[in-house]
Design a protein around this motif. Structure first.
Motif, short mmCIF file in Angstrom:
data_model
loop_
_atom_site.label_atom_id
_atom_site.label_comp_id
_atom_site.label_asym_id
_atom_site.label_seq_id
_atom_site.Cartn_x
_atom_site.Cartn_y
_atom_site.Cartn_z
N ALA A 162 0.83 -1.21 0.00
CA ALA A 162 0.00 0.00 0.00
C ALA A 162 0.86 1.25 0.00
CB ALA A 162 -0.92 0.01 1.21
N LEU A 163 0.32 2.31 -0.58
CA LEU A 163 0.92 3.64 -0.54
C LEU A 163 0.05 4.52 0.33
CD1 LEU A 163 2.85 5.91 -1.59
CD2 LEU A 163 1.18 6.24 -3.44
N LEU A 164 0.65 5.15 1.32
CA LEU A 164 -0.05 6.11 2.17
C LEU A 164 0.39 7.51 1.77
CD1 LEU A 164 -1.80 6.94 4.61
CD2 LEU A 164 0.23 6.64 6.05
N LYS A 220 2.43 -4.08 3.84
CA LYS A 220 3.70 -3.49 3.45
C LYS A 220 3.41 -2.06 2.99
CE LYS A 220 7.78 -4.26 0.58
NZ LYS A 220 8.41 -5.12 -0.46
N LEU A 221 3.81 -1.11 3.80
CA LEU A 221 3.36 0.27 3.62
C LEU A 221 4.52 1.20 3.27
CD1 LEU A 221 0.83 2.18 4.01
CD2 LEU A 221 1.78 2.67 6.27
N ASP A 258 2.56 -3.05 -8.68
CA ASP A 258 2.83 -3.58 -7.35
C ASP A 258 1.93 -3.03 -6.26
OD1 ASP A 258 4.97 -5.01 -8.45
OD2 ASP A 258 6.33 -3.31 -8.16
N ILE A 259 1.24 -1.91 -6.50
CA ILE A 259 0.45 -1.26 -5.45
C ILE A 259 -1.00 -1.76 -5.49
CG2 ILE A 259 -0.36 0.94 -4.50
CD1 ILE A 259 2.63 0.57 -4.30
N ASP A 260 -1.46 -2.29 -4.36
CA ASP A 260 -2.83 -2.81 -4.27
C ASP A 260 -3.80 -1.78 -3.69
OD1 ASP A 260 -2.10 -5.59 -5.01
OD2 ASP A 260 -0.99 -5.49 -3.11
N LEU A 261 -3.26 -0.85 -2.90
CA LEU A 261 -4.11 0.06 -2.15
C LEU A 261 -3.42 1.41 -2.02
CD1 LEU A 261 -6.61 0.47 -0.17
CD2 LEU A 261 -5.05 -0.27 1.65
N LEU A 267 -7.26 -0.97 -11.22
CA LEU A 267 -6.61 0.08 -10.45
C LEU A 267 -6.50 -0.30 -8.97
CD1 LEU A 267 -8.39 3.21 -11.94
CD2 LEU A 267 -6.01 2.54 -12.29
N PRO A 268 -5.54 0.29 -8.26
CA PRO A 268 -5.50 0.10 -6.80
C PRO A 268 -6.80 0.58 -6.17
CG PRO A 268 -3.48 1.15 -7.58
CD PRO A 268 -4.43 1.15 -8.73
N ARG A 269 -7.15 -0.03 -5.07
CA ARG A 269 -8.32 0.44 -4.32
C ARG A 269 -7.94 1.70 -3.52
NH1 ARG A 269 -9.18 -4.93 -1.14
NH2 ARG A 269 -6.92 -4.84 -1.40
N LEU A 270 -8.95 2.45 -3.14
CA LEU A 270 -8.76 3.68 -2.38
C LEU A 270 -9.30 3.51 -0.96
CD1 LEU A 270 -8.15 6.80 -2.17
CD2 LEU A 270 -10.53 7.14 -2.93
N ALA A 271 -8.54 4.00 0.01
CA ALA A 271 -9.02 4.12 1.39
C ALA A 271 -8.75 5.54 1.85
CB ALA A 271 -8.33 3.11 2.30
#
Length: 322
Positions: free
Chosen positions: A3-5, A31-32, A55-58, A85-89
């Motif tokens: 994930a990317l924050l 893995k952030l 590689d980014i899931d979220l 696309l990656p999901r959004l949170a």
């Protein structure tokens, strides 16, 4: 899961210590990579790179509605492909956080992080519709780049108020509800179009709606919040439908007082009403034209003056964790 924050360090209601706690909580479950934004548009650039990565899931946005808008525009730079696309949170960190609250998330960032982690463990998500704007062919604004919005856009009076508030914030004023109310009153006194609107709404298969002084486009409901009080400009608006429109054809002092009262007392079943109120539900495509350049805003971000904006409601545009 990787994930990317995306962290907005200027988030209104989130301290550095709280951000560290949230990062630690998220990193314990995935893995952030946490990146702090450094300039306007940086969140969009980061989300675009995430969308282009395999590689980014979220992507998690920690900030207010402006940060979320940038992230969404980065994710959707090449168009909506929800399954690819990656999901959004979203972890709310702004002063209002309309989008996060409309999704049903707590307004407290720590509680929202807990809700997101629970949703991830349960694989709970939904695919939502979004609004898309673009320049109108054959007008001076034809070259305006497409841009997505998550909960609302405005053309005319309300966008002028947003612009005034941004000017005050640039001078060091805090974004408060009192600031919005003061700037709305000042803009009302200065607005030359309040008595006879300059906006015309046109769309396929529709009779034109003329002389609008105010036009609010909603992708969900509520339209905004005053503290913990939700305000419903278009109560039927939903992430599962196209776009709703609230238009007002007169903004005299008595009319403004009446409509303001109706907004403050609005409910999920009843919004503003009256002879000069225009309400449209689930409209897939339309254009707002103006006789003179007017302020334009999306998700509370003032984007300058336009004479024409074309709107499209795009269903099932993006997956979000809820």
């Amino acid at each position: 899961m990787r994930a990317l924050l995306v962290v907005n360090p200027a988030a209104t209601t989130t301290s550095a210590r709280t951000r560290d706690v949230l990062i630690h909580a998220l990193a314990s479950e995935m893995k952030l990579e946490a990146v702090t934004t450094e300039y306007r548009g940086h969140a969009r650039d980061l989300a675009r790179r995430a969308a282009e990565s395999a590689d980014i899931d979220l992507v998690v946005a920690l900030g207010g509605d402006g940060t979320v808008n940038e992230v969404v525009n980065g994710l959707l730079h090449a168009g909506p492909e929800p399954d690819a696309l990656p999901r959004l949170a979203v972890v709310p960190g702004g002063s209002t956080n309309v989008f996060a609250r409309a999704l049903g998330l707590p307004n407290d960032p720590v509680e929202a992080t807990g809700a997101i982690l629970d949703a991830l463990s349960l694989r709970s998500e939904r695919t939502i519709g979004l609004g898309l704007t673009s320049g109108t062919p054959g007008t001076d604004d034809e070259g305006a780049p497409p841009r997505w919005f998550t909960f609302c856009a405005g053309f005319g009076f309300d966008a002028g108020v947003v612009g005034r508030v941004e000017q005050q914030r640039e001078r060091g004023r805090k974004s408060t509800h009192a600031l919005y109310i003061r700037q709305a009153a000042r803009h009302f006194l200065d607005d030359p179009h309040r008595r006879r609107g300059a906006i015309t709404l046109e769309g396929p298969g529709m009779e034109p709606v003329r002389d609008l002084a105010l036009s609010i486009v909603c992708n969900t409901s509520p339209w905004t919040y005053l503290g913990n009080r939700p305000v419903y400009a278009a109560p039927d608006a939903s992430f599962d439908t196209a776009l709703d429109v609230l238009g007002l054809q007169r903004l005299s002092a008595p009319a403004l007082a009446r409509y303001a009262t109706q907004l403050l007392t609005s409910t999920p079943e009843r919004g503003p009403r009256g002879k000069h109120v225009v309400s449209l539900h689930d409209v897939a495509e339309f254009t707002l034209h103006s006789k003179a350049p007017l302020p334009f805003q999306m998700d509370g971000d003032h984007l300058g003056l336009r004479t024409s904006v074309t709107f499209t409601g795009v269903r099932r545009a993006l997956r979000v964790i809820v």
